[in-house]
Design an enzyme around this catalytic site. Sequence first.
Site, PDB file in Angstrom:
ATOM      1  N   ASP A 112     -12.327   6.555   4.339  1.00 50.15           N
ATOM      2  CA  ASP A 112     -11.085   6.312   5.082  1.00 50.15           C
ATOM      3  C   ASP A 112     -10.676   4.839   5.034  1.00 50.15           C
ATOM      4  OD1 ASP A 112      -8.870   7.030   6.567  1.00 50.15           O
ATOM      5  OD2 ASP A 112      -9.883   6.795   8.499  1.00 50.15           O
ATOM      6  N   GLU A 141      -9.561   3.332   2.428  1.00 49.57           N
ATOM      7  CA  GLU A 141      -9.087   3.492   1.051  1.00 49.57           C
ATOM      8  C   GLU A 141      -7.994   2.501   0.669  1.00 49.57           C
ATOM      9  OE1 GLU A 141      -5.708   4.729   3.061  1.00 49.57           O
ATOM     10  OE2 GLU A 141      -7.791   5.166   3.570  1.00 49.57           O
ATOM     11  N   LYS A 163     -10.320  12.084   9.087  1.00 51.52           N
ATOM     12  CA  LYS A 163      -9.722  11.621  10.335  1.00 51.52           C
ATOM     13  C   LYS A 163      -9.702  12.747  11.365  1.00 51.52           C
ATOM     14  CE  LYS A 163      -6.483   8.278   8.291  1.00 51.52           C
ATOM     15  NZ  LYS A 163      -6.936   7.065   8.994  1.00 51.52           N
ATOM     16  N   ASP A 176      -2.774  10.154   4.207  1.00 52.20           N
ATOM     17  CA  ASP A 176      -4.168   9.740   4.343  1.00 52.20           C
ATOM     18  C   ASP A 176      -4.915  10.672   5.291  1.00 52.20           C
ATOM     19  OD1 ASP A 176      -6.561   8.436   4.333  1.00 52.20           O
ATOM     20  OD2 ASP A 176      -5.904   6.764   5.586  1.00 52.20           O
ATOM     21  N   ASP A 231       1.443   6.174   5.986  1.00 58.10           N
ATOM     22  CA  ASP A 231       0.494   5.208   5.439  1.00 58.10           C
ATOM     23  C   ASP A 231       1.011   4.534   4.171  1.00 58.10           C
ATOM     24  OD1 ASP A 231      -1.873   3.919   6.027  1.00 58.10           O
ATOM     25  OD2 ASP A 231      -3.131   5.274   4.853  1.00 58.10           O
ATOM     26  N   ARG A 233      -7.596  -0.715   1.078  1.00 65.04           N
ATOM     27  CA  ARG A 233      -8.064  -1.951   0.440  1.00 65.04           C
ATOM     28  C   ARG A 233      -8.525  -1.695  -1.002  1.00 65.04           C
ATOM     29  NH1 ARG A 233     -12.252  -2.390   5.213  1.00 65.04           N
ATOM     30  NH2 ARG A 233     -10.484  -1.227   6.069  1.00 65.04           N
ATOM     31  N   LYS A 263       0.840  -1.205   0.000  1.00 66.33           N
ATOM     32  CA  LYS A 263       0.000   0.000   0.000  1.00 66.33           C
ATOM     33  C   LYS A 263       0.873   1.251   0.000  1.00 66.33           C
ATOM     34  CE  LYS A 263      -3.182   2.476   3.098  1.00 66.33           C
ATOM     35  NZ  LYS A 263      -3.882   2.413   4.411  1.00 66.33           N
TER      36      LYS A 263
END
EC number: 3.4.11.1
Length: 515
Positions: A356, A358, A286, A279, A297, A360, A274
């Site tokens: 959030d 995202e 968030k 993020d 991230d 996956r 990833k």
Amino acid sequence: MTTAQFAVNLNMEGLKGDLLVFCVNQAKERGKIVCHNLVDAQVRAAFDLGDFSGKEGETLLLYPFHSTELSVAGAARILVLGVGDSSDQKEPGGVRDLFRRAGGCIAGQCELLKVETLMVALPETPFLDPGQTAECLVEGICLGDYRFVRYKQPESKEREYLGLKQVFLVSGKTDPAVEKGMDLGRRAALAACEARNMANEPANIWTASAFAAFAQTLAKAHSLGCRILEKSDMERLGMGGILAVNQGSGEPPKLVVLEYLPENRSETLLLVGKGVTFDSGGISLKPAPGMEKMKYDMCGGAAVLCAMQAVAEERPHVGVVAIVPATDNLSGGLAVKPGDVIRHFNGKTAEIVNTDAEGRMILADALAWGINEYNPCCVVDLATLTGAVVMGLGHHYSGIMGNNDALARCLEDAGEKAGEPLWRLPLGKAYAKQIESKVADIKNIGGKSAGAITAAAYLENFVGDTPWVHMDIAGTAWDFTEKTYIPKDGPSGIGVRTLVSLIRNWQPGTIVSSR
């Protein structure tokens, strides 16, 4: 990151340095403690007085008189380091990490003493061969010598000491395995430190384009294949997950691919990481406190690309391909919204319930495309995917889930050898049911319960029958369990050495496409 030069010496004759280190076991019965008679006498005196016991992390600093025999190898100082009792370690991986932690402790002492030239007498243990001991010790020294000061002023105190310049391992006898172990430890550690560098870069510097540039540079230096899929390529291929996450961004997405595909390869492993460079959570924003850490991230992407650095140097018999779907996740007038429906590369539709979730979404396209493109024998993906895994496992274990027991065991063994422990969580139809959608094939979150598992259940839709394991490193990519060779604050470089260990020990035919 350490730039130290490493070498193996048969003995201490002719060596000069700022610090000489002897490692001492906390044993109940003692013969000779260290190989030098006068140092041995001093350490024994400290034992008798109760000033030193050899427990892990305990140190005894000696200042030799250069007019006497205590002037060992021209050392300005002698450090006696306790490494505990290795017989207390129940698993081989525990002994390996004991010496890795010893290396980290040595690096910490070098920073305190501003050491540039280090000499270490290679310790002996019945539980590891000399090559393995050298590997773990050097790994710990390299990892512990890490610092990130790129944005500090030249006169700042953080730049007063920039790390080790030379490290000599004194083996005591001729053994080619020691030099090989030293090289293995150095390569794996430097790859992990490179991943730390990536994660430490601010998000305005480390963008998707920076991922692409790194891959291109690495490929050119080591004759690897490199492919960069642009936004237009993703639109043509129907990578709706990556494109949706990128909608709110001013930075174009990239799908970064590094290929090590030797002609005589027996199998090909696919690694997917990833690469969310920042993020914010998107529209599902968030909380502000701690959001600055969301530049981390992308640690999964950093891990798979930096593992390729070691692969490129070692040239194993197995093919390896690393893929990083890279973008940031921001809110804005064009950002994807809760309730939107997207179509992934493999044709499956997904309802976006929470923007959030995202990671996956971008991994799904990368997994499906990578399997279709390279037909790998197995797939491992790494991602800082869920807060739920932190709630379940804390900062001590990374969680793994997958569809193949043999691959999961191989990864667990690799993690144990690397000192990066993994804990397997279940997958199954009950969890898949949680991500069923009324308007699409699946939805991107599955409710409050089993969040780490339902995230993996989402990914399972994109791997088919290919043996696959997902590694959730959200609890370990930073704030990892405190160890001497892991920074107390900042990215750990987790996953790199586990992947390198997996590839080094890979046996063709181990993994079959059945569950």
